[in-house]
Enzyme design. Sequence first.
Site, PDB file in Angstrom:
ATOM      1  N   THR A   1       1.669   3.244   2.242  1.00 46.12           N
ATOM      2  CA  THR A   1       2.618   3.529   3.353  1.00 46.12           C
ATOM      3  C   THR A   1       3.985   3.007   3.015  1.00 46.12           C
ATOM      4  O   THR A   1       4.771   3.278   4.172  1.00 46.12           O
ATOM      5  CB  THR A   1       1.902   3.193   4.603  1.00 46.12           C
ATOM      6  OG1 THR A   1       1.868   1.753   4.624  1.00 46.12           O
ATOM      7  CG2 THR A   1       0.609   3.663   4.863  1.00 46.12           C
ATOM      8  N   ARG A   2       4.125   1.972   2.027  1.00 46.93           N
ATOM      9  CA  ARG A   2       5.235   1.537   1.732  1.00 46.93           C
ATOM     10  C   ARG A   2       5.864   1.657   0.340  1.00 46.93           C
ATOM     11  O   ARG A   2       5.560   0.653  -0.528  1.00 46.93           O
ATOM     12  CB  ARG A   2       5.199   0.030   2.281  1.00 46.93           C
ATOM     13  CG  ARG A   2       5.168  -0.410   3.675  1.00 46.93           C
ATOM     14  CD  ARG A   2       5.010  -1.930   3.870  1.00 46.93           C
ATOM     15  NE  ARG A   2       4.640  -2.100   5.473  1.00 46.93           N
ATOM     16  CZ  ARG A   2       3.730  -2.088   5.966  1.00 46.93           C
ATOM     17  NH1 ARG A   2       2.701  -1.699   5.338  1.00 46.93           N
ATOM     18  NH2 ARG A   2       3.591  -2.322   7.322  1.00 46.93           N
TER      19      ARG A   2
ATOM     20  N   LYS B   1       5.843 -11.639   3.853  1.00 43.37           N
ATOM     21  CA  LYS B   1       5.126 -10.795   4.653  1.00 43.37           C
ATOM     22  C   LYS B   1       3.906 -10.307   3.766  1.00 43.37           C
ATOM     23  O   LYS B   1       2.993  -9.651   4.360  1.00 43.37           O
ATOM     24  CB  LYS B   1       5.965  -9.517   5.166  1.00 43.37           C
ATOM     25  CG  LYS B   1       5.225  -8.779   6.250  1.00 43.37           C
ATOM     26  CD  LYS B   1       6.189  -7.729   7.110  1.00 43.37           C
ATOM     27  CE  LYS B   1       5.795  -7.059   8.138  1.00 43.37           C
ATOM     28  NZ  LYS B   1       4.906  -6.005   7.555  1.00 43.37           N
TER      29      LYS B   1
ATOM     30  N   HIS C   1       1.200 -11.912  15.142  1.00 46.10           N
ATOM     31  CA  HIS C   1       1.708 -11.012  15.865  1.00 46.10           C
ATOM     32  C   HIS C   1       2.150 -10.906  17.203  1.00 46.10           C
ATOM     33  O   HIS C   1       2.807 -10.481  17.823  1.00 46.10           O
ATOM     34  CB  HIS C   1       1.348  -9.330  15.548  1.00 46.10           C
ATOM     35  CG  HIS C   1       1.547  -8.956  14.165  1.00 46.10           C
ATOM     36  ND1 HIS C   1       1.437  -9.779  12.979  1.00 46.10           N
ATOM     37  CD2 HIS C   1       1.945  -7.694  13.667  1.00 46.10           C
ATOM     38  CE1 HIS C   1       1.801  -8.827  11.808  1.00 46.10           C
ATOM     39  NE2 HIS C   1       2.228  -7.774  12.295  1.00 46.10           N
TER      40      HIS C   1
ATOM     41  N   LYS D   1       8.748   2.922  13.404  1.00 47.14           N
ATOM     42  CA  LYS D   1      10.141   2.187  12.991  1.00 47.14           C
ATOM     43  C   LYS D   1      11.454   3.078  13.371  1.00 47.14           C
ATOM     44  O   LYS D   1      12.407   2.567  13.587  1.00 47.14           O
ATOM     45  CB  LYS D   1      10.115   2.050  11.616  1.00 47.14           C
ATOM     46  CG  LYS D   1       8.650   1.040  11.178  1.00 47.14           C
ATOM     47  CD  LYS D   1       8.623   0.766   9.709  1.00 47.14           C
ATOM     48  CE  LYS D   1       7.030   0.034   9.365  1.00 47.14           C
ATOM     49  NZ  LYS D   1       6.886  -0.123   7.951  1.00 47.14           N
TER      50      LYS D   1
ATOM     51  N   GLN E   1       3.840   4.317  11.505  1.00 50.93           N
ATOM     52  CA  GLN E   1       5.009   4.150  10.407  1.00 50.93           C
ATOM     53  C   GLN E   1       6.382   4.748  11.019  1.00 50.93           C
ATOM     54  O   GLN E   1       7.366   4.201  10.891  1.00 50.93           O
ATOM     55  CB  GLN E   1       4.684   4.732   9.096  1.00 50.93           C
ATOM     56  CG  GLN E   1       3.562   4.184   8.377  1.00 50.93           C
ATOM     57  CD  GLN E   1       4.010   2.551   7.759  1.00 50.93           C
ATOM     58  OE1 GLN E   1       5.108   2.412   7.521  1.00 50.93           O
ATOM     59  NE2 GLN E   1       3.161   1.788   8.132  1.00 50.93           N
TER      60      GLN E   1
ATOM     61  N   ASP F   1       0.899  -1.272   0.178  1.00 53.58           N
ATOM     62  CA  ASP F   1      -0.096   0.046   0.103  1.00 53.58           C
ATOM     63  C   ASP F   1       0.971   1.244  -0.101  1.00 53.58           C
ATOM     64  O   ASP F   1       1.998   1.224  -0.218  1.00 53.58           O
ATOM     65  CB  ASP F   1      -1.100  -0.206   1.131  1.00 53.58           C
ATOM     66  CG  ASP F   1      -0.222   0.004   2.493  1.00 53.58           C
ATOM     67  OD1 ASP F   1       1.024   0.459   2.587  1.00 53.58           O
ATOM     68  OD2 ASP F   1      -0.777  -0.219   3.662  1.00 53.58           O
TER      69      ASP F   1
ATOM     70  N   HIS G   1      12.450  -4.427  10.016  1.00 55.27           N
ATOM     71  CA  HIS G   1      11.214  -4.621  10.644  1.00 55.27           C
ATOM     72  C   HIS G   1      11.419  -4.774  12.239  1.00 55.27           C
ATOM     73  O   HIS G   1      12.177  -5.630  12.569  1.00 55.27           O
ATOM     74  CB  HIS G   1      10.336  -5.620  10.174  1.00 55.27           C
ATOM     75  CG  HIS G   1       8.864  -5.577  10.463  1.00 55.27           C
ATOM     76  ND1 HIS G   1       8.543  -5.789  11.995  1.00 55.27           N
ATOM     77  CD2 HIS G   1       7.781  -5.080  10.191  1.00 55.27           C
ATOM     78  CE1 HIS G   1       6.968  -5.886  12.142  1.00 55.27           C
ATOM     79  NE2 HIS G   1       6.529  -5.169  11.120  1.00 55.27           N
TER      80      HIS G   1
ATOM     81  N   HIS H   1      -4.392  -1.954   7.395  1.00 60.76           N
ATOM     82  CA  HIS H   1      -4.517  -0.533   7.144  1.00 60.76           C
ATOM     83  C   HIS H   1      -5.874  -0.304   6.335  1.00 60.76           C
ATOM     84  O   HIS H   1      -6.722  -1.133   6.050  1.00 60.76           O
ATOM     85  CB  HIS H   1      -3.224  -0.104   6.307  1.00 60.76           C
ATOM     86  CG  HIS H   1      -2.159  -0.482   6.848  1.00 60.76           C
ATOM     87  ND1 HIS H   1      -0.840  -0.309   6.110  1.00 60.76           N
ATOM     88  CD2 HIS H   1      -1.633  -0.598   8.225  1.00 60.76           C
ATOM     89  CE1 HIS H   1       0.054  -0.529   7.172  1.00 60.76           C
ATOM     90  NE2 HIS H   1      -0.395  -0.763   8.331  1.00 60.76           N
TER      91      HIS H   1
END
Length: 425
Positions: free
Chosen positions: A65-66, A175, A191, A296, A293, A63, A165, A100
């Site tokens: 965000t990456r 992933k 998770h 990280k 985000q 998506d 990650h 998301h």
Amino acid sequence: MLLRYGETTFSLQIPPGRLLGELRTDNPASDPPFQLIDRAISDCEPYLSSFTRGEKVVIVTSDITRYTGSDLYLPLLVDRLNQAGISDRDMEIVVALGIHRRQSEQEHKKILGALHGRIRVTDHDCDNPGKLAYLGNTSTGIGVEINRSVAEADRVILTGTIGFHYFAGFGGGRKSILPGVASRRACMASHFTVLNPEPASGKNPFAATGVLDGNPVHQAMVEACAMIDPDFIFNTVLSPDKRIIAAFAGDWREMHLEGCRYYADHFSCRISEKSDLVIVSCGGFPKDINFIQAHKSMEYASHAVKDGGVMILLARCNDGYGHDTFHRWFRFKDLDAMENELREHYEINGQTAYATLQKAQRFRVILVSDLPPEEVEQMGMTPAGNLDEAMDKAVTFLPPDFKAYVIPEGGNVLPVLKTVQGSKF
């Protein structure tokens, strides 16, 4: 020195005598992106040669965000599929949202590039049981429910980017399936393995940045991906300025591991000591699009600051927290109480909140963001409106002879003490 903040920058002035170092990657030289993409796709010819006209092909991609370079490589990948006999109408691109939010039309355009309007694109929905298919259980009992289009496709190709990650070790590869196109329940269950099994025993030490060997989260992802057994992957590695500098394509296990080794070699930064102060920028939009985000960069930078030291985190967070459940976890001010709640009612965003609170209690974190100041304080951090204000606040908590690291691209570099072993595979 300019540090990115959203789509703008802040100027940092720090006396050279205070600066222990500017932590950056080695930014390896590489061929032009289109050469890298073409060569990597060509490496997949043995896989593509087995594709047959009329087969339904699903390409899973990340998506907004990456950023992965998908606008560059997806058109070339689709063209190669056309050459293999697969028509546009038999292809679907599934955006791996995990949990998301859905993407806007403009965001779809950014992801697909020239393919937008040509190839069908759908957003994964982790909460719609009618669009999910149950595949089985992992060895630890996690029920794997996957996007039905992905599960029922004749051919599946995973695309994305490889990076660190904070508890899965590395992104990319497996992933894309879990959590990328999995049910909310499967995402949360996988998770949850970040925590040790025993109550009040905290986080599993192998569920850590840059670690795959013995990592229970990674293992769950691998087992789920094996149930789909993708035909191949196409994963990029990006420079801090979002330029494709490497591409790994082929067998979904082997090429992902090869990409992780490359990333660890080029994006770890050896340091001889920790500092009193770390000033870290996420690297600007989209790496600081929301706090989940931005965390990280906070996590990676924490490896360079002394316990009791100060971290200044530049993260605009113009899209808020990233999920409406995240901030609710900060009703717990005590780590043990938050961990107990996690074990009773696990949420992925609660895990990130737990990791945030751990660092907020271990260091003094000064957050420069668009988030409401009172909400930043509820998260255990000190709010600041800009970098100058943050520096003024930081010096009140620091010793007179403080030393600092500056990390301009916090989402890309992992500080590693020279006395500590590096990544484990």
